[in-house]
Design an enzyme around this catalytic site. Structure first.
Site, mmCIF file in Angstrom:
data_model
loop_
_atom_site.group_PDB
_atom_site.id
_atom_site.type_symbol
_atom_site.label_atom_id
_atom_site.label_comp_id
_atom_site.label_asym_id
_atom_site.label_seq_id
_atom_site.Cartn_x
_atom_site.Cartn_y
_atom_site.Cartn_z
ATOM 1 N N SER A 202 0.687 -1.354 0.083
ATOM 2 C CA SER A 202 0.131 0.067 0.078
ATOM 3 C C SER A 202 0.904 1.256 -0.070
ATOM 4 O O SER A 202 1.522 1.442 -0.739
ATOM 5 C CB SER A 202 -0.753 0.015 1.140
ATOM 6 O OG SER A 202 -2.033 0.735 0.794
ATOM 7 N N HIS A 335 -7.369 -6.009 0.033
ATOM 8 C CA HIS A 335 -6.144 -5.073 0.348
ATOM 9 C C HIS A 335 -5.251 -5.649 1.364
ATOM 10 O O HIS A 335 -5.507 -5.466 2.391
ATOM 11 C CB HIS A 335 -6.670 -3.594 0.556
ATOM 12 C CG HIS A 335 -5.583 -2.645 0.588
ATOM 13 N ND1 HIS A 335 -5.044 -2.208 -0.450
ATOM 14 C CD2 HIS A 335 -5.035 -1.966 1.522
ATOM 15 C CE1 HIS A 335 -3.931 -1.373 -0.279
ATOM 16 N NE2 HIS A 335 -4.050 -1.142 1.073
#
Ligand code: GTR
Length: 353
Positions: A202, A335
């Site tokens: 990320s 994610h």
């Protein structure tokens, strides 16, 4: 030329498209990430697993997990990453933080079982994951005396209060710190400084790419779910994914000020992230990108397309792009960077790093 006209198509500050590797790198630093004010600093020192900056005013502690049997005779390959404690501006006792800690420990154990050292550290120690004002308020609320450098590297090397249009943002500062970790690795006989991969998830995936582009000593660069400002193409219309306007509104300090010029103009940005990753291309360097199928905010299609675009930079050197110097996988799910991702990444590294 139209693109150079102040206030014209590309606005008053945005720089026009360029060709040539150095110019392209400069374009990205001018427009997106900002420039580091210096390379290896003269006032840096190492003591044990600690890096000291500014004559000891700022410390960054490294967690080093070594594979069994690591020795000076057989130095091992190394993975460098900012760890999960970076989220929430540092570890707290809450369930989310504890889960992140466990996740990091699982990665350490898997890397060790595969013969890789894993070095991770809390990037908040280098540069807090907060705008300056908020960070100072947070520290004041604790009621303790302020540390010597409350805003980390910016307080020592500049680019905080005195920030210009192209001063380094936090992603660039974190990437710079990864390079200093590599300086430290070069002093460690059990670690092979010629076989170092930089990786991250990320915001730290964006950071890993920035470190890979700006420091050619990282041999393999792995971005996991880095999305906007990382491996995702800005120009690709992906309505559910994060766009420049959203990221600069929520995280203005991650980038240089000039990135604001591209707000709500994703489709017309002069250079896209495939070109940024393509800057890593060389016969001896490798790129790996991973996504999550349900991670719509990061835009898996945009990440895959950017990896394919970047692969062309290796093909232009007469090398194999996808499946050769560039790897990609998309895990089924959200994610995340888990052992399943690290496993596939290390399969890629086993024959390349
Ligand atoms: C999100 C941000 C993303 C991403 C993510 C993270 O809130 O919009 O760009 O990087 O944080 O780092 O977890």
């Amino acid at each position: 030329m139209e693109l150079l006209v102040a206030g014209g198509l590309f606005g008053a500050y945005a720089l026009p498209p360029v060709s040539g590797k150095d110019e392209l790198r400069k374009w990205f630093l001018d427009n997106v990430y900002g420039h580091a004010p210096l390379g290896r600093p003269a006032d840096m020192a190492f003591t044990g697993n600690r890096i000291l900056f500014g004559g000891g005013r700022l410390k960054v502690d490294l967690t080093v997990s070594l594979p069994p049997g690591a020795s000076k005779e057989k130095p091992c390959p190394v993975l460098v990453m900012g760890d999960f404690r970076t989220w929430n501006n540092g570890m707290r006792g809450d369930e989310k933080s504890l889960k992140q800690k466990r996740q990091q420990e699982d990665l350490d154990a898997h890397a060790a079982s595969r013969g890789y050292a894993l070095i991770h550290y809390d990037l908040n120690e280098a540069a807090p994951d907060q705008p300056r004002r908020q960070e100072l308020e947070r520290l004041k609320k604790q009621g303790k005396p302020l540390p010597p450098c409350p805003y980390g590297l910016f307080d020592i090397y500049g680019g905080g209060d005195d920030r210009t249009e192209t001063s380094w943002g936090t992603i660039r500062a974190w990437a710079w710190c990864h390079s200093r970790v590599l300086d430290w690795i070069e002093t460690q006989p059990m670690l092979d400084a010629k076989r170092v991969a930089v990786l991250g998830h990320s915001r730290l995936g964006k950071t890993a790419l920035c470190a890979g582009v700006t420091d050619g000593r990282f041999k393999v660069v792995y971005s996991n779910a880095s999305g906007c400002g990382g491996a995702k193409l800005n120009r690709m219309p992906l309505p559910r994914s994060e766009h420049i306007g959203q990221i600069v509104d929520r995280f203005p300090y991650w980038f240089c000020k000039r990135f604001n010029v591209w707000k709500n103009r994703d489709a017309e940005i002069a250079h896209d992230q495939d070109e940024w990753m393509g800057l890593i291309a060389s016969p001896t360097r490798y790129l790996y990108v991973a996504s999550g199928s349900e991670d719509h905010w990061a835009g898996p299609q945009g990440e895959k397309a950017a990896a394919e675009g970047a692969a062309k930079a290796w093909e232009a050197l007469g090398l194999t792009g996808m499946g050769g110097h560039v790897g990609y996988h998309c895990h089924k799910g959200p994610h995340d960077l888990g052992v399943r991702d690290l496993k596939l990444f290390l399969d890629f590294c086993d024959t390349r790093l």
